[in-house]
Design an enzyme around this catalytic site. Structure first.
Site, PDB file in Angstrom:
ATOM      1  N   TYR A 131       0.579  -1.143  -0.070  1.00 57.60           N
ATOM      2  CA  TYR A 131       0.088   0.251  -0.061  1.00 57.60           C
ATOM      3  C   TYR A 131       0.899   1.135  -0.081  1.00 57.60           C
ATOM      4  CZ  TYR A 131      -3.957  -2.862   1.584  1.00 57.60           C
ATOM      5  OH  TYR A 131      -4.985  -3.972   1.519  1.00 57.60           O
ATOM      6  N   LYS A 183       6.147 -13.928   3.665  1.00 57.77           N
ATOM      7  CA  LYS A 183       6.390 -14.744   2.188  1.00 57.77           C
ATOM      8  C   LYS A 183       7.736 -14.917   1.853  1.00 57.77           C
ATOM      9  CE  LYS A 183       4.390 -17.687  -0.420  1.00 57.77           C
ATOM     10  NZ  LYS A 183       3.507 -18.997   0.216  1.00 57.77           N
ATOM     11  N   ASP A 216       0.226 -17.562   4.003  1.00 57.70           N
ATOM     12  CA  ASP A 216      -0.710 -18.357   3.570  1.00 57.70           C
ATOM     13  C   ASP A 216      -0.933 -19.568   4.701  1.00 57.70           C
ATOM     14  OD1 ASP A 216       1.663 -19.395   2.888  1.00 57.70           O
ATOM     15  OD2 ASP A 216       1.266 -20.170   1.015  1.00 57.70           O
ATOM     16  N   ASP A 240      -3.555  -6.335   6.998  1.00 56.24           N
ATOM     17  CA  ASP A 240      -4.805  -5.871   6.517  1.00 56.24           C
ATOM     18  C   ASP A 240      -5.788  -7.194   6.582  1.00 56.24           C
ATOM     19  OD1 ASP A 240      -6.850  -4.163   6.178  1.00 56.24           O
ATOM     20  OD2 ASP A 240      -6.209  -3.705   4.178  1.00 56.24           O
ATOM     21  N   ASP A 244      -8.736  -8.783   9.476  1.00 57.23           N
ATOM     22  CA  ASP A 244     -10.190  -9.158   9.035  1.00 57.23           C
ATOM     23  C   ASP A 244     -10.618 -10.682   9.331  1.00 57.23           C
ATOM     24  OD1 ASP A 244     -10.553  -6.380   8.163  1.00 57.23           O
ATOM     25  OD2 ASP A 244     -11.741  -7.039   6.573  1.00 57.23           O
TER      26      ASP A 244
END
Ligand code: ATP
Length: 347
Positions: A131, A183, A216, A240, A244
């Protein structure tokens, strides 16, 4: 004598304006009960502000945020603002020099969510990563987004995560765990640097269990074994998404609070967005904002008020007679807030 604070309110767009009003009612009620007192400096920011004045975060709003003791944000419709309209949340984060957000999620009595044993905090970098807002079109009919990871922001975020771990250790009386999410097999340089910064900070906290997890695998483990997680430390996009996931596993966006805390300034906002599908109907769940207000009170050193507000929300949820639509009830935002105020008055 009770302390007095100036709170800059940036209600924003959609349900942001509605839930901010509920948060303000809780603060006013605390004052009426002899607790701390609050002045409000209400300022424009968000998509509607862009439509009115051509910029989504006017300089005067940022200046007011810097002058206040704390900032309470509602929600902003960032997606609709064109590039020339600015980025109100990004601007606020950069202007207030905050680089990490703290998003707690826990199973709540009376609320049946997908997980019955989640109690974790996602600490997320909020100014860079994918972002970074550095996107461009190439001349090869491709679009590019630059993922920025700096040692400075990674270190600050890691320090915030370990501070949370230490605080939770004190509250729960057991060793805390920090899981740094990455990752690195693919993002060798950027996540390599992130993990290096995290490991450097971890060395200063030998009492905290430190582990790393591929994003993941972490997402899957959060669903399969949510009780494993304590503090999840992540770069911007991964954090982010995972915050959630944590909110969804616990009790949903209607109950998810967050804080963005820097060295000089801090702002507080519910995790949810502007919720255009229910905006203007007066039915948004105000509890995410009220729990966010509790985080703000704790940051201001008003622990007693923070505990009282949190306990009032939990008592109302446990009782279950007053609930907004997202929790299967029919209460309006105002009715839900009234129930919290009643619980506060009978504490
Ligand atoms: P953003 O991109 O800003 O995160 P979004 O549309 O992806 O926005 P939300 O605005 O948070 O996400 O809304 C997601 C869903 O959750 C919507 O159906 C919305 O009505 C619901 N929701 C979000 N917040 C609340 C709330 N406080 N009370 C009730 N429902 C909510």
């Amino acid at each position: 004598m009770a302390s007095s604070y100036t709170i800059c309110l940036l209600p924003g767009d959609g349900i942001g304006t509605e839930v901010t009003e509920c948060g303000r009612r809780v603060l006013d009620f605390l004052s009426e009960q002899g607790g701390p007192s609050f002045d409000y400096d209400v300022r424009p920011a968000g998509y509607d502000t862009f439509l009115e004045v051509g910029h989504s975060l006017p300089d005067e709003s940022l200046d007011a945020a810097k002058l206040a003791d704390a900032v309470l944000v509602g929600a902003m419709d960032v997606a609709q603002i064109p590039p020339h309209g600015g980025d109100p949340l990004g601007g606020l984060r950069i202007g207030l020099e905050v680089s990490a957000s703290v998003r707690p999620s826990r199973t709540i009595d009376g609320i049946i969510g997908p997980a019955d044993d989640i109690d974790c905090v996602v600490v997320r970098e909020v100014t860079e990563g994918l972002y970074s807002r550095d996107e461009y079109m190439g001349d090869d009919n491709a679009a590019y987004a630059v993922r920025v990871v700096t040692r400075e922001a990674s270190t600050k975020t890691a320090r915030m995560a370990f501070a949370q771990a230490v605080a939770r250790q004190e509250i729960y009386g057991r060793p805390s765990r920090v899981t740094a999410v990455h990752k690195v097999g693919v993002l060798k340089l950027s996540d390599g640097l992130f993990l290096e910064a995290c490991a450097d900070v971890a060395r200063d906290f030998p009492e905290v269990i430190y582990e790393t997890a591929n994003v993941d695998a972490c997402a899957m483990d959060m669903v399969r074994n949510p009780g494993h997680f304590d503090v999840i430390l992540a770069t911007n996009v991964f954090g982010d998404i995972l915050s959630d996931v944590a909110a969804g596993l616990a009790a949903g966006l209607g109950l998810a609070a967050s804080a963005c805390i820097g060295d000089r300034w801090a702002y507080f906002e519910p995790v949810h967005g502007t919720a255009p599908d229910i905006a203007g109907k007066g039915i948004a769940n105000p509890c995410a904002t009220i729990l966010t207000v509790a985080m703000m009170l704790r940051h201001l050193g008003e622990d007693e008020s923070a505990d009282a507000v949190e306990n009032a929300v939990y008592a109302v949820l446990a009782k279950g007679t007053v609930r907004t639509g997202d929790l299967g009830g029919v209460a309006t935002s105002a009715e839900m807030t009234n129930a919290v105020l009643t619980a506060l008055s009978t504490k």
